[in-house]
Scaffold this motif. Structure first.
Motif, PDB file in Angstrom:
ATOM      1  N   LEU A 132       0.822  -1.211   0.000  1.00  0.00           N
ATOM      2  CA  LEU A 132       0.000   0.000   0.000  1.00  0.00           C
ATOM      3  C   LEU A 132       0.858   1.265   0.000  1.00  0.00           C
ATOM      4  O   LEU A 132       0.501   2.267  -0.626  1.00  0.00           O
ATOM      5  CB  LEU A 132      -0.927  -0.003   1.216  1.00  0.00           C
ATOM      6  CG  LEU A 132      -2.046  -1.061   1.196  1.00  0.00           C
ATOM      7  CD1 LEU A 132      -2.799  -1.068   2.519  1.00  0.00           C
ATOM      8  CD2 LEU A 132      -3.028  -0.799   0.049  1.00  0.00           C
ATOM      9  N   THR A 133       1.976   1.225   0.691  1.00  0.00           N
ATOM     10  CA  THR A 133       2.785   2.444   0.786  1.00  0.00           C
ATOM     11  C   THR A 133       3.733   2.609  -0.403  1.00  0.00           C
ATOM     12  O   THR A 133       3.915   3.727  -0.905  1.00  0.00           O
ATOM     13  CB  THR A 133       3.597   2.450   2.097  1.00  0.00           C
ATOM     14  OG1 THR A 133       4.390   1.263   2.173  1.00  0.00           O
ATOM     15  CG2 THR A 133       2.672   2.531   3.301  1.00  0.00           C
ATOM     16  N   GLN A 134       4.319   1.513  -0.870  1.00  0.00           N
ATOM     17  CA  GLN A 134       5.331   1.619  -1.922  1.00  0.00           C
ATOM     18  C   GLN A 134       4.768   1.484  -3.334  1.00  0.00           C
ATOM     19  O   GLN A 134       5.301   2.069  -4.273  1.00  0.00           O
ATOM     20  CB  GLN A 134       6.416   0.562  -1.697  1.00  0.00           C
ATOM     21  CG  GLN A 134       7.180   0.738  -0.390  1.00  0.00           C
ATOM     22  CD  GLN A 134       8.203  -0.359  -0.158  1.00  0.00           C
ATOM     23  OE1 GLN A 134       8.739  -0.931  -1.111  1.00  0.00           O
ATOM     24  NE2 GLN A 134       8.487  -0.651   1.102  1.00  0.00           N
ATOM     25  N   VAL A 135       3.713   0.690  -3.498  1.00  0.00           N
ATOM     26  CA  VAL A 135       3.138   0.497  -4.834  1.00  0.00           C
ATOM     27  C   VAL A 135       1.939   1.412  -5.042  1.00  0.00           C
ATOM     28  O   VAL A 135       1.865   2.146  -6.028  1.00  0.00           O
ATOM     29  CB  VAL A 135       2.733  -0.974  -5.054  1.00  0.00           C
ATOM     30  CG1 VAL A 135       2.119  -1.153  -6.451  1.00  0.00           C
ATOM     31  CG2 VAL A 135       3.947  -1.891  -4.898  1.00  0.00           C
ATOM     32  N   TRP A 162      -3.794  -5.207 -11.327  1.00  0.00           N
ATOM     33  CA  TRP A 162      -4.413  -4.021 -11.923  1.00  0.00           C
ATOM     34  C   TRP A 162      -5.041  -3.085 -10.893  1.00  0.00           C
ATOM     35  O   TRP A 162      -5.204  -1.899 -11.151  1.00  0.00           O
ATOM     36  CB  TRP A 162      -5.494  -4.451 -12.924  1.00  0.00           C
ATOM     37  CG  TRP A 162      -4.920  -5.212 -14.082  1.00  0.00           C
ATOM     38  CD1 TRP A 162      -4.301  -4.706 -15.186  1.00  0.00           C
ATOM     39  CD2 TRP A 162      -4.891  -6.629 -14.235  1.00  0.00           C
ATOM     40  NE1 TRP A 162      -3.890  -5.706 -16.022  1.00  0.00           N
ATOM     41  CE2 TRP A 162      -4.238  -6.919 -15.467  1.00  0.00           C
ATOM     42  CE3 TRP A 162      -5.349  -7.702 -13.467  1.00  0.00           C
ATOM     43  CZ2 TRP A 162      -4.040  -8.203 -15.938  1.00  0.00           C
ATOM     44  CZ3 TRP A 162      -5.151  -8.989 -13.940  1.00  0.00           C
ATOM     45  CH2 TRP A 162      -4.500  -9.231 -15.160  1.00  0.00           C
ATOM     46  N   LEU A 163      -5.382  -3.615  -9.720  1.00  0.00           N
ATOM     47  CA  LEU A 163      -6.128  -2.813  -8.747  1.00  0.00           C
ATOM     48  C   LEU A 163      -5.255  -2.109  -7.713  1.00  0.00           C
ATOM     49  O   LEU A 163      -5.731  -1.200  -7.031  1.00  0.00           O
ATOM     50  CB  LEU A 163      -7.152  -3.696  -8.017  1.00  0.00           C
ATOM     51  CG  LEU A 163      -8.234  -4.345  -8.877  1.00  0.00           C
ATOM     52  CD1 LEU A 163      -9.151  -5.216  -8.020  1.00  0.00           C
ATOM     53  CD2 LEU A 163      -9.057  -3.286  -9.601  1.00  0.00           C
ATOM     54  N   ILE A 164      -4.006  -2.511  -7.575  1.00  0.00           N
ATOM     55  CA  ILE A 164      -3.187  -2.038  -6.460  1.00  0.00           C
ATOM     56  C   ILE A 164      -2.572  -0.660  -6.716  1.00  0.00           C
ATOM     57  O   ILE A 164      -2.022  -0.037  -5.806  1.00  0.00           O
ATOM     58  CB  ILE A 164      -2.070  -3.072  -6.144  1.00  0.00           C
ATOM     59  CG1 ILE A 164      -1.504  -2.854  -4.726  1.00  0.00           C
ATOM     60  CG2 ILE A 164      -0.975  -3.008  -7.201  1.00  0.00           C
ATOM     61  CD1 ILE A 164      -2.464  -3.090  -3.618  1.00  0.00           C
ATOM     62  N   HIS A 165      -2.673  -0.123  -7.924  1.00  0.00           N
ATOM     63  CA  HIS A 165      -1.889   1.056  -8.287  1.00  0.00           C
ATOM     64  C   HIS A 165      -2.522   2.392  -7.912  1.00  0.00           C
ATOM     65  O   HIS A 165      -1.826   3.415  -7.919  1.00  0.00           O
ATOM     66  CB  HIS A 165      -1.582   1.022  -9.789  1.00  0.00           C
ATOM     67  CG  HIS A 165      -0.657  -0.089 -10.163  1.00  0.00           C
ATOM     68  ND1 HIS A 165       0.686  -0.058  -9.925  1.00  0.00           N
ATOM     69  CD2 HIS A 165      -0.904  -1.295 -10.736  1.00  0.00           C
ATOM     70  CE1 HIS A 165       1.242  -1.186 -10.338  1.00  0.00           C
ATOM     71  NE2 HIS A 165       0.304  -1.956 -10.848  1.00  0.00           N
TER      72      HIS A 165
END
Length: 393
Positions: free
Chosen positions: A227-230, A284-287
């Protein structure tokens, strides 16, 4: 649903809280006991190993003891273990106390699942298991954040004292509301108990649990750096997003129980497929923050929708002697899956394509579990065909 199920849920809440609350206390523990954060993190691994070892050993050791008595004894171990955690003078004592506490975990959920299914009609057994496991989801959603808040404001020892109080309350509720078993019921012989491990379908069920849940923890273990880096959210935003995950767990847990009551094997196959799809969709959803929250919610729903079908499948195939042992071993299998997923995720990050590939790697593990479940269904059909032919003749 009988009130005894709520008593089992209370016990599950306490045990779930003590398992996961350490994640929010690592910095305080490492500073107070003068160890590194990585070393403090081993308190999580030690607990998981204790669950895996304690589940079969304690289940076999208590097989002649009435199930209610077993549950009360386990809750007493849990309470004493948390008191020992609160009083630990150094890291070694804290690790030992954590391991002692973990011994109650697998057998409590294993025996508790058997007790829960005996409290309701046959067509509601999976829902009974899911209600008991609601205590675990409540621990993730409420107990862990509350424990972290206590640790931040009053010290990490205060958290373990609070969990010990929960243990006393759960012991009392279990003692009052869980009915005693049939006094005339004779325990199975040890050989008959262990013979359940010779049933191929039981072993396949355990393998489905390990691989299916390995996918969950391959991603969830590293949710903060994801969550913080990607995604790029602030560290302060991680906790609110994890609350969304906890809400998803609660929804998925109850949904899985309902589906398994209607049709167990389709529910198992369907929830595993949904979990694999959710994990694969991470790519696809994490960005972006909005889609990352959607992913976290979907992951929570899909991951715990598998729990009741997995547990019920093993109980179904272990019917008769050895059901307590098989049920407890399946709880150990969940923890082995957690450990396997965390290890595999670390390998992907350190020696593979990195954080963004975790979703694909996790989906492959869960698809492996789905493949074994399909194999198990094929064995069911192979057995059913001769029976149908005999009935037709």
């Amino acid at each position: 649903m009988p009130i005894a199920l709520l008593a089992l849920t209370a016990g599950a809440f306490g045990i779930g809280t003590t398992e996961f609350v350490i994640m929010g206390l690592l910095m305080q523990v490492s500073a107070d006991l003068h160890v590194t954060i990585a070393t403090a993190g081993l308190l999580i691994s030690g607990y998981a190993v204790g669950v895996a070892v304690g589940a079969p050993l304690l289940t076999i050791a208590t097989r002649r003891v009435p199930r209610k008595t077993v549950l009360l004894a386990l809750m007493a171990i849990f309470t004493i273990g948390n008191i020992a955690c609160a009083l630990a003078a150094n890291y070694e004592m804290l690790m030992a106390a954590r391991v002692i506490t973990s011994l109650a975990h697998g057998t409590f959920f294993g025996v508790g699942s058997v007790v829960a299914t005996g409290l309701v009609p046959p067509e509601r057994r999976a829902s009974a298991i899911s209600i008991m496991f609601t205590g675990l989801t409540a621990a993730t959603l409420l107990g862990v954040p509350a424990g972290a808040w206590l640790g931040l404001h009053f010290g990490w020892r205060a958290t373990f004292w609070a969990v010990a109080v929960i243990g006393v309350i759960a012991f009392t509720v279990l003692a009052v509301f869980v009915p005693r078993g049939n006094a005339d019921e004779q325990p199975a012989r040890l050989r008959e108990e262990i013979a359940v491990l010779g049933r191929p379908q039981v072993l396949l069920g355990l393998a489905v649990t390990i691989l299916g849940f390995a996918g969950v923890f391959l991603v969830f273990t590293f949710i903060q750096p994801l969550l913080t880096q990607v995604t790029g959210v602030a560290e302060s935003s991680v906790s609110p997003i994890l609350l969304v995950f906890g809400g998803g767990l609660a929804i998925g847990n109850l949904l899985g129980g309902r589906l398994a009551d209607r049709a167990l094997m389709p529910a198992l196959l369907g929830t595993l497929l949904a979990l694999a799809v959710a994990l694969g969709a991470m790519q696809w959803l994490i960005h972006t923050p909005t889609t990352a929250v959607i992913f976290v919610l979907l992951l929570g729903i899909a991951s715990f929708a598998t729990v009741a079908p997995m547990q019920m499948r093993v109980l179904e195939k272990a019917a008769g002697a050895g059901q307590n042992l098989a049920s407890s071993l399946n709880i150990a299998a969940f923890n082995l899956g957690n450990a396997l997923g965390a290890w595999a995720g670390g390998m992907v990050i350190d020696h593979g394509p990195g954080l963004e590939a975790l979703g694909w790697a996790a989906a492959l593990f869960t698809l492996g579990g789905l493949g074994i479940a399909l194999w198990s269904r094929a064995l069911d059909r192979r057995v059913a065909l001769p029976e149908c032919a005999t009935a037709g003749a």
